[in-house]
Enzyme design. Sequence first.
Site, mmCIF file in Angstrom:
data_model
loop_
_atom_site.group_PDB
_atom_site.id
_atom_site.type_symbol
_atom_site.label_atom_id
_atom_site.label_comp_id
_atom_site.label_asym_id
_atom_site.label_seq_id
_atom_site.Cartn_x
_atom_site.Cartn_y
_atom_site.Cartn_z
ATOM 1 N N GLU A 1 7.536 -7.189 6.279
ATOM 2 C CA GLU A 1 6.599 -6.124 5.861
ATOM 3 C C GLU A 1 5.268 -6.357 6.575
ATOM 4 O O GLU A 1 4.757 -7.485 6.579
ATOM 5 C CB GLU A 1 6.423 -6.220 4.338
ATOM 6 C CG GLU A 1 5.418 -5.246 3.765
ATOM 7 C CD GLU A 1 5.158 -5.503 2.270
ATOM 8 O OE1 GLU A 1 5.856 -6.345 1.648
ATOM 9 O OE2 GLU A 1 4.218 -4.881 1.748
ATOM 10 N N PRO B 1 4.215 6.855 6.386
ATOM 11 C CA PRO B 1 3.408 8.067 6.411
ATOM 12 C C PRO B 1 1.958 7.857 6.855
ATOM 13 O O PRO B 1 1.336 6.866 6.486
ATOM 14 C CB PRO B 1 3.462 8.567 4.965
ATOM 15 C CG PRO B 1 3.946 7.424 4.164
ATOM 16 C CD PRO B 1 4.788 6.584 5.066
ATOM 17 N N ASN B 2 1.502 8.808 7.643
ATOM 18 C CA ASN B 2 0.118 8.906 8.138
ATOM 19 C C ASN B 2 -0.189 7.925 9.264
ATOM 20 O O ASN B 2 -1.266 8.011 9.863
ATOM 21 C CB ASN B 2 -0.904 8.742 6.994
ATOM 22 C CG ASN B 2 -0.811 9.874 5.996
ATOM 23 O OD1 ASN B 2 -0.815 11.034 6.397
ATOM 24 N ND2 ASN B 2 -0.675 9.560 4.728
ATOM 25 N N ASN C 1 6.184 -1.072 8.244
ATOM 26 C CA ASN C 1 4.931 -0.805 7.546
ATOM 27 C C ASN C 1 5.196 0.457 6.733
ATOM 28 O O ASN C 1 5.124 1.563 7.259
ATOM 29 C CB ASN C 1 3.774 -0.586 8.526
ATOM 30 C CG ASN C 1 2.457 -0.349 7.792
ATOM 31 O OD1 ASN C 1 2.443 -0.097 6.581
ATOM 32 N ND2 ASN C 1 1.344 -0.410 8.513
ATOM 33 N N ALA D 1 1.731 3.974 2.415
ATOM 34 C CA ALA D 1 1.502 4.170 0.967
ATOM 35 C C ALA D 1 2.780 3.992 0.147
ATOM 36 O O ALA D 1 2.710 3.660 -1.049
ATOM 37 C CB ALA D 1 0.901 5.545 0.720
ATOM 38 N N HIS E 1 3.512 0.890 -2.181
ATOM 39 C CA HIS E 1 3.014 0.731 -3.550
ATOM 40 C C HIS E 1 3.718 1.639 -4.561
ATOM 41 O O HIS E 1 3.415 1.599 -5.740
ATOM 42 C CB HIS E 1 1.502 1.024 -3.569
ATOM 43 C CG HIS E 1 0.780 0.510 -2.358
ATOM 44 N ND1 HIS E 1 0.707 -0.829 -2.070
ATOM 45 C CD2 HIS E 1 0.155 1.156 -1.315
ATOM 46 C CE1 HIS E 1 0.032 -0.989 -0.926
ATOM 47 N NE2 HIS E 1 -0.306 0.202 -0.449
ATOM 48 N N TYR F 1 -8.417 0.984 9.953
ATOM 49 C CA TYR F 1 -7.146 0.836 10.679
ATOM 50 C C TYR F 1 -7.297 0.606 12.187
ATOM 51 O O TYR F 1 -6.292 0.452 12.882
ATOM 52 C CB TYR F 1 -6.246 2.054 10.413
ATOM 53 C CG TYR F 1 -5.946 2.234 8.944
ATOM 54 C CD1 TYR F 1 -5.303 1.229 8.226
ATOM 55 C CD2 TYR F 1 -6.335 3.387 8.261
ATOM 56 C CE1 TYR F 1 -5.045 1.374 6.864
ATOM 57 C CE2 TYR F 1 -6.078 3.542 6.904
ATOM 58 C CZ TYR F 1 -5.435 2.531 6.219
ATOM 59 O OH TYR F 1 -5.175 2.668 4.875
ATOM 60 N N ARG G 1 -8.654 8.544 13.000
ATOM 61 C CA ARG G 1 -9.520 8.593 11.812
ATOM 62 C C ARG G 1 -9.527 7.231 11.118
ATOM 63 O O ARG G 1 -8.687 6.393 11.449
ATOM 64 C CB ARG G 1 -8.994 9.630 10.817
ATOM 65 C CG ARG G 1 -9.585 10.986 11.048
ATOM 66 C CD ARG G 1 -8.802 12.033 10.327
ATOM 67 N NE ARG G 1 -7.963 12.748 11.293
ATOM 68 C CZ ARG G 1 -7.016 13.603 10.973
ATOM 69 N NH1 ARG G 1 -6.749 13.844 9.716
ATOM 70 N NH2 ARG G 1 -6.340 14.229 11.906
ATOM 71 N N ARG H 1 -8.348 -4.634 -1.084
ATOM 72 C CA ARG H 1 -8.772 -3.241 -1.218
ATOM 73 C C ARG H 1 -8.631 -2.785 -2.684
ATOM 74 O O ARG H 1 -8.765 -3.598 -3.581
ATOM 75 C CB ARG H 1 -7.958 -2.378 -0.254
ATOM 76 C CG ARG H 1 -8.145 -2.819 1.206
ATOM 77 C CD ARG H 1 -7.340 -1.978 2.163
ATOM 78 N NE ARG H 1 -7.746 -0.582 2.122
ATOM 79 C CZ ARG H 1 -7.063 0.414 2.725
ATOM 80 N NH1 ARG H 1 -5.958 0.137 3.393
ATOM 81 N NH2 ARG H 1 -7.488 1.653 2.658
ATOM 82 N N HIS I 1 1.214 -4.823 7.291
ATOM 83 C CA HIS I 1 0.115 -3.890 7.017
ATOM 84 C C HIS I 1 -1.036 -4.215 7.938
ATOM 85 O O HIS I 1 -1.343 -5.399 8.160
ATOM 86 C CB HIS I 1 -0.358 -4.008 5.560
ATOM 87 C CG HIS I 1 0.724 -3.675 4.596
ATOM 88 N ND1 HIS I 1 1.115 -2.386 4.352
ATOM 89 C CD2 HIS I 1 1.537 -4.468 3.859
ATOM 90 C CE1 HIS I 1 2.119 -2.400 3.490
ATOM 91 N NE2 HIS I 1 2.396 -3.653 3.190
HETATM 92 O O1 CA2 Z 1 -2.829 -1.352 6.028
HETATM 93 C C1 CA2 Z 1 -1.794 -0.737 6.197
HETATM 94 O O2 CA2 Z 1 -1.118 -0.835 7.217
HETATM 95 C C2 CA2 Z 1 -1.323 0.257 5.137
HETATM 96 O O3 CA2 Z 1 0.088 0.182 5.055
HETATM 97 C C3 CA2 Z 1 -1.749 1.637 5.597
HETATM 98 C C4 CA2 Z 1 -1.466 2.738 4.587
HETATM 99 C C5 CA2 Z 1 -1.997 2.356 3.216
HETATM 100 O O4 CA2 Z 1 -1.608 3.340 2.270
HETATM 101 C C6 CA2 Z 1 -1.488 1.006 2.764
HETATM 102 O O5 CA2 Z 1 -2.064 0.701 1.504
HETATM 103 C C7 CA2 Z 1 -1.872 -0.075 3.765
HETATM 104 C C8 CA2 Z 1 -2.114 4.040 5.023
HETATM 105 C C9 CA2 Z 1 -1.738 4.503 6.385
HETATM 106 C C10 CA2 Z 1 -2.653 5.620 6.783
HETATM 107 O O6 CA2 Z 1 -2.952 5.493 8.141
HETATM 108 C C11 CA2 Z 1 -3.981 6.197 8.648
HETATM 109 C C12 CA2 Z 1 -4.343 5.899 9.934
HETATM 110 C C13 CA2 Z 1 -5.387 6.549 10.508
HETATM 111 C C14 CA2 Z 1 -6.072 7.531 9.816
HETATM 112 C C15 CA2 Z 1 -5.705 7.827 8.536
HETATM 113 C C16 CA2 Z 1 -4.652 7.183 7.957
#
Ligand code: CA2
Length: 188
Positions: free
Chosen positions: A120, A32-33, A96, A99, A102, A45, A40, A129, A122
């Site tokens: 896996e 997701p996301n 990946n 969220a 977790h 990221y 953003r 973090r 990230h």
């Molecule tokens: O570091 C990673 O790849 C994560 O899997 C990214 C997740 C986060 O919840 C994990 O703890 C670590 C979040 C992905 C959100 O991606 C975005 C990308 C651009 C803008 C906003 C969110």
Amino acid sequence: MPPCWTLSRGIFLAYPVCEQKDMLRIRVLHGPNLNLLGTREQSIYGTLSLGALDSAITNLAEELAVKVDLRQSNSESELITWIQEARKGYDGIIINPAAYTHTSIAIRDAIAAAGLPTVEVHLSNIHQREEFRRRSYIAEVSIGQICGLGPIGYLLALRGLYDHLTASQRQKKMSAPGTSRRAAKGAR
Ligand code: CA2
């Protein structure tokens, strides 16, 4: 896909390498996301879009002659279905889970049930973090975890999974009944 042809037992086969029967197939899943990549939170990221990341993965897959299937979903249920389906026709998974890493015992269980070597990934260093990001339900059912290296992490995961899978293929060939060490290496 570049026009690449394969030579098998002295005969040029009339189909591209990407359709070879014994080609490794890897499913790459973004959670997701991650569709927002590059738009953003660039300080965490990075600036690369998901499309550009997928192109980089596809380029390396072509170099390794691996077939990759790349998907992104914001839905836990869809990710689980794709993991379950990977059992048929795929050799490994790169994921990946974002969220869901977790929170999702369901994704963990799906990976365990699929029984495929899984890496896996990230983009960020989840251990550096917030406290809640340190816990991964996925790590225990993965052959490895790569985090904190940005998009390169996916490429390292692909190389690592490729190495893992080709090593197991070689081992299977060596231990096949009636296969001597010399024959498995292709010696005459
Ligand atoms: O570091 C990673 O790849 C994560 O899997 C990214 C997740 C986060 O919840 C994990 O703890 C670590 C979040 C992905 C959100 O991606 C975005 C990308 C651009 C803008 C906003 C969110």
